[in-house]
Design a protein around this motif. Structure first.
Motif, PDB file in Angstrom:
ATOM      1  N   ASP A  59      18.776   5.177  31.153  1.00 13.93           N
ATOM      2  CA  ASP A  59      19.200   4.778  29.813  1.00 13.93           C
ATOM      3  C   ASP A  59      19.644   6.001  29.010  1.00 13.93           C
ATOM      4  O   ASP A  59      20.580   5.924  28.213  1.00 13.93           O
ATOM      5  N   GLU A  60      18.965   7.123  29.217  1.00 21.23           N
ATOM      6  CA  GLU A  60      19.331   8.367  28.555  1.00 21.23           C
ATOM      7  C   GLU A  60      19.340   9.478  29.595  1.00 21.23           C
ATOM      8  O   GLU A  60      18.323   9.753  30.228  1.00 21.23           O
ATOM      9  N   VAL A  61      20.512  10.073  29.796  1.00 16.44           N
ATOM     10  CA  VAL A  61      20.662  11.118  30.804  1.00 16.44           C
ATOM     11  C   VAL A  61      20.213  12.453  30.217  1.00 16.44           C
ATOM     12  O   VAL A  61      20.733  12.898  29.194  1.00 16.44           O
ATOM     13  N   VAL A  62      19.226  13.070  30.874  1.00 20.05           N
ATOM     14  CA  VAL A  62      18.712  14.376  30.462  1.00 20.05           C
ATOM     15  C   VAL A  62      18.554  15.211  31.721  1.00 20.05           C
ATOM     16  O   VAL A  62      17.853  14.819  32.654  1.00 20.05           O
ATOM     17  N   ALA A  79      10.635  -0.275  29.524  1.00 23.98           N
ATOM     18  CA  ALA A  79      10.537   1.168  29.331  1.00 23.98           C
ATOM     19  C   ALA A  79      11.929   1.746  29.182  1.00 23.98           C
ATOM     20  O   ALA A  79      12.921   1.138  29.608  1.00 23.98           O
ATOM     21  N   ILE A  80      11.997   2.909  28.583  1.00 25.39           N
ATOM     22  CA  ILE A  80      13.249   3.650  28.526  1.00 25.39           C
ATOM     23  C   ILE A  80      13.256   4.619  29.706  1.00 25.39           C
ATOM     24  O   ILE A  80      12.318   5.401  29.888  1.00 25.39           O
ATOM     25  N   VAL A  81      14.302   4.531  30.527  1.00 30.14           N
ATOM     26  CA  VAL A  81      14.411   5.372  31.712  1.00 30.14           C
ATOM     27  C   VAL A  81      15.213   6.620  31.344  1.00 30.14           C
ATOM     28  O   VAL A  81      16.333   6.524  30.834  1.00 30.14           O
ATOM     29  N   HIS A 139      11.854  15.327  25.881  1.00 30.94           N
ATOM     30  CA  HIS A 139      12.679  14.228  25.375  1.00 30.94           C
ATOM     31  C   HIS A 139      11.903  12.915  25.417  1.00 30.94           C
ATOM     32  O   HIS A 139      11.969  12.110  24.474  1.00 30.94           O
ATOM     33  N   ALA A 140      11.161  12.697  26.496  1.00 26.84           N
ATOM     34  CA  ALA A 140      10.360  11.477  26.608  1.00 26.84           C
ATOM     35  C   ALA A 140       9.323  11.404  25.500  1.00 26.84           C
ATOM     36  O   ALA A 140       9.103  10.341  24.896  1.00 26.84           O
ATOM     37  N   LEU A 141       8.670  12.524  25.218  1.00 27.68           N
ATOM     38  CA  LEU A 141       7.661  12.550  24.157  1.00 27.68           C
ATOM     39  C   LEU A 141       8.285  12.247  22.796  1.00 27.68           C
ATOM     40  O   LEU A 141       7.704  11.506  21.990  1.00 27.68           O
ATOM     41  N   SER A 142       9.480  12.779  22.546  1.00 22.67           N
ATOM     42  CA  SER A 142      10.140  12.503  21.269  1.00 22.67           C
ATOM     43  C   SER A 142      10.499  11.032  21.127  1.00 22.67           C
ATOM     44  O   SER A 142      10.413  10.460  20.042  1.00 22.67           O
ATOM     45  N   ILE A 143      10.859  10.388  22.244  1.00 26.08           N
ATOM     46  CA  ILE A 143      11.167   8.953  22.225  1.00 26.08           C
ATOM     47  C   ILE A 143       9.913   8.164  21.850  1.00 26.08           C
ATOM     48  O   ILE A 143       9.947   7.234  21.017  1.00 26.08           O
TER      49      ILE A 143
END
Length: 406
Positions: free
Chosen positions: A373-376, A325-327, A396-400
């Motif tokens: 993995d991606e700071v938001v 998963a992307i965290v 942001h998660a939905l766009s990923i």
């Protein structure tokens, strides 16, 4: 080794990966650590005997021993505690009809460090945040109190007021926050559909019903066909039961892969956790046994923040190591310790940190946390009665997930 074989019957959801109740220490083992001729033992006994015999006022023997041992434990282990008979009995049978404010907290040199306010609790509605320090409860300084003593002060009759003083990072002066105690209701799993085929799975903490509820919700999702993507939301999740972390990881990871390695000084506190039913099925059958195999391949994003701690860090760390998963979010809390409760011969008990865990890639999380993995950053404060969906990380998660499908 089966985790059920090493987890005794009393496992307390205290915001850590797990707290275990250990068997009494045999005298033969105890004597190895306190030989009759040791200088430290002789000096300690001499000091106590001198106080009993010559201090100007009569001494409460129980109070003397409790204070002496409590200070000894805290010198070694900030999260450790000596629990006298009354405290140990209360810990094993907490009353069900008391009110609270919904705080998960840990030890700190200057007070209590908030790990997370529980969803829709008085603490959450009052705007308390992970990392805040509780320095006083009803004008009583917290410094020097045990965790159990502090918890007792936070609890009380339903609908009674409580005032706590908190110190926030970057501020020089504490502020008072007044709330009213209430029954803390916890729905650990909530699911909503973001857009057709994309689902938001919010897990607020790991409790006895978490795995069964998650299994039911996933079956509902899959009853309408294969989902396009899932967002697993572990923000403000302080952890809870260790076997729940194993179960949630097992849903989405390949069968039997390593989830975390627990390491302590004794063999009982040194073991590996794998993504397999033997590590999370407590009774009956596997709650995830009827799920389709494709659940292990569905696009997945995990949301974390500074209040993601302990068991939820186990899950996020394993997904990140296996690139499952992307965290997304902010650095997690950094709590990778496990405590064991040792019953003592006098009816009291000792709570001691006995192990720490690392991720499958041997990354240490204690005090350092997991870097996403991606700071938001979060977009909204968590102050309303029904906690709002925080649009920044979730959008942001939905766009990923949508990019993954393209």
């Amino acid at each position: 080794m089966k985790i059920n074989a090493i987890l005794p019957s009393l496992v307390i959801a205290a915001g850590l990966a797990g707290i275990f109740l250990a068997a009494p220490v045999p005298a033969s083992v105890l004597n190895q650590f306190s030989p009759a001729g040791s200088q430290s033992a002789r000096v300690r006994d001499e000091v106590l005997a001198r106080i009993r015999a010559d201090y100007v006022d009569p001494v409460d023997e129980d109070k003397l021993t409790r204070g002496d041992l409590g200070e000894l434990v805290r010198t070694v282990d900030l999260e450790g505690e000596y629990l006298d008979q009354d405290a140990f009995s209360e810990l094993k049978s907490l009353p069900a009809n008391v009110g609270g404010i919904g705080l998960e907290f840990g030890a700190h040199a200057e007070g209590l460090k908030i790990v997370a306010p529980l969803d829709n609790s008085p603490a959450a509605r009052a705007g308390l945040k992970a990392g805040d320090l509780v320095v006083a409860i009803d004008d009583v300084p917290v410094k020097g109190l045990t965790l159990l003593d502090a918890a007792k002060r936070l609890r009380g009759e339903m609908d009674t007021p409580i005032k706590i003083a908190i110190l926030r990072e970057g501020e020089n002066k504490s502020r008072d926050v007044t709330m009213r105690r209430e029954f803390i209701r916890q729905q650990s799993v909530r699911v909503s559909e973001l857009e057709p085929g994309y689902f938001h799975i919010r897990i607020s903490r790991f409790t006895d019903d978490t795995l069964a509820t998650l299994a039911t919700q996933l079956k509902v999702i899959y009853s309408d066909g294969e989902p396009r993507g899932l967002v697993l939301d572990l923000r403000d999740n302080p952890g809870g039961l260790l076997y729940c972390a194993a179960g949630i990881a097992a849903v989405f990871l390949p069968s039997d892969v390593l989830v975390a390695s627990v390491r302590g000084r004794s063999p009982d506190n040194t073991f590996n956790i794998h993504a397999a039913p033997r590590f999370y099925v407590r009774t009956g059958t596997d709650p995830f046994g009827a799920l389709p195999a494709s659940v292990k391949r569905v696009p997945l994003v995990v949301l974390v923040n500074e209040a993601t701690a302990a068991g939820s860090e186990i899950v996020a760390g394993a997904f990140q190591d296996y690139k499952r998963a992307i965290v997304v979010g902010t650095r997690t809390f950094g709590r990778a310790s496990l405590q064991t409760i040792f019953p003592l011969a006098n009816g009291a008990a000792l709570k001691l940190t006995t192990a720490r865990w690392v991720t499958p890639n041997k990354r240490s999380v204690q005090n350092s946390g997991i870097v996403p993995d991606e700071v938001v950053m979060e977009a909204l404060e968590k102050t309303t009665q029904e906690k709002p969906i925080q649009k920044g990380p979730l959008e942001h998660a939905l766009s990923i997930l949508k990019k993954t499908r393209n």
